[in-house]
Design an enzyme around this catalytic site. Sequence first.
Site: not given
Ligand code: UD1
Length: 329
Positions: A31, A124, A148, A152, A177, A289
């Site tokens: 790492d 992913s 990103y 993958k 996931f 977003r």
């Molecule tokens: C994101 C990435 C994905 C990546 C994963 C791991 C995007 C579009 N996708 O997944 O490609 O593999 O992270 O790093 O960025 N949310 C809020 N407020 C926040 C943060 C998130 O409402 O401050 C919501 C998002 O809109 C989503 C959910 O929480 O509905 C999960 O978000 P997040 O944890 O960023 O994961 P992903 O978007 O699923």
Amino acid sequence: MNILVAGGAGYIGSHTCVALLQSGHSVVVADNFSNSSHETIVAVQHLTGRKLTFYEADVTDAAAVESIFLQHRFDGVIHFAGFKAVGESVEKPLAYYRNNVLSTVVLTEACRRHGVSRFVFSSSATVYGDNRSPLLETLPLLPTTNPYGETKVISERILTDVAKTDSSFAVALLRYFNPVGAHESGLLGEKPKGTPNNLMPYIVQVARGQRDCLPVFGGDYPTVDGTGVRDYIHVMDLAEGHIAALSSLKAGVHVVNLGTGKGTSVLQLVKAFEAVNGVRVPYEVVGRRPGDLAECYAGVGKAERDLGWTAKRSLAEMCRDSWRAERSL
Ligand code: UD1
């Protein structure tokens, strides 16, 4: 088995090192600490009571990787060493392609040269693009919205093409996931530098008063309460999925989802976190977003059939362990 864990000091890598050591495997970590620290290596050894071998090395550096392979006889490689911030990947595409794709090429070349036939890759659910959930491994991959995600997809293709040239090469493409939570000791966890990109680290920072309010990205999706739905999986379940993949790995390419198969909305996660931990998480619904999907959850039948693995830990345990790690780290 003696396993090289590239990116073993990171969030998922360190939890997987714990699971490997606890299952009796030997571990060598490489790492470069680009998004992690040496303390994690110390914590992994402390909480397992076992030693691992550690190299501070960048796995895009072919000479550094060759020197590690010359000093050990590996039975397999797990490749976690990637950048993972979606927004940053849009701003710095070359850094993402260089780091995430070159690392796959360099590690695979070293495996070929040294006769290492098992390779487990951190992929992913993002590779499914906007396919409809539940996402099954048989679905065609759709374009992702960012570099990103493309790294993958490309790494999956590289490993698949290499396997076509060598019938003994055994590859697991594990599609994660949404990993959350931490080892239950509270000694490991996710410590993002700067503003968190992902939901759980943000919730935790709001709960401890480091930030005023959680921005909820979108309240008008066609979901249970209008907020985005994801498949949150406890990071220790995810780690154990790697052990199952390694032990059952046969020649050929094996694509497997690691998720729970259950969708949880942003507001359901916030409520669960508040209830389990007795804290408040003020939030405000803001605009969507860009690039986000309404819903994303796994089909989990293949993991169960092929690996004999299912996620066991509950949403409550995910919330409890994320909060415990935040307070003890
Ligand atoms: C994101 C990435 C994905 C990546 C994963 C791991 C995007 C579009 N996708 O997944 O490609 O593999 O992270 O790093 O960025 N949310 C809020 N407020 C926040 C943060 C998130 O409402 O401050 C919501 C998002 O809109 C989503 C959910 O929480 O509905 C999960 O978000 P997040 O944890 O960023 O994961 P992903 O978007 O699923």
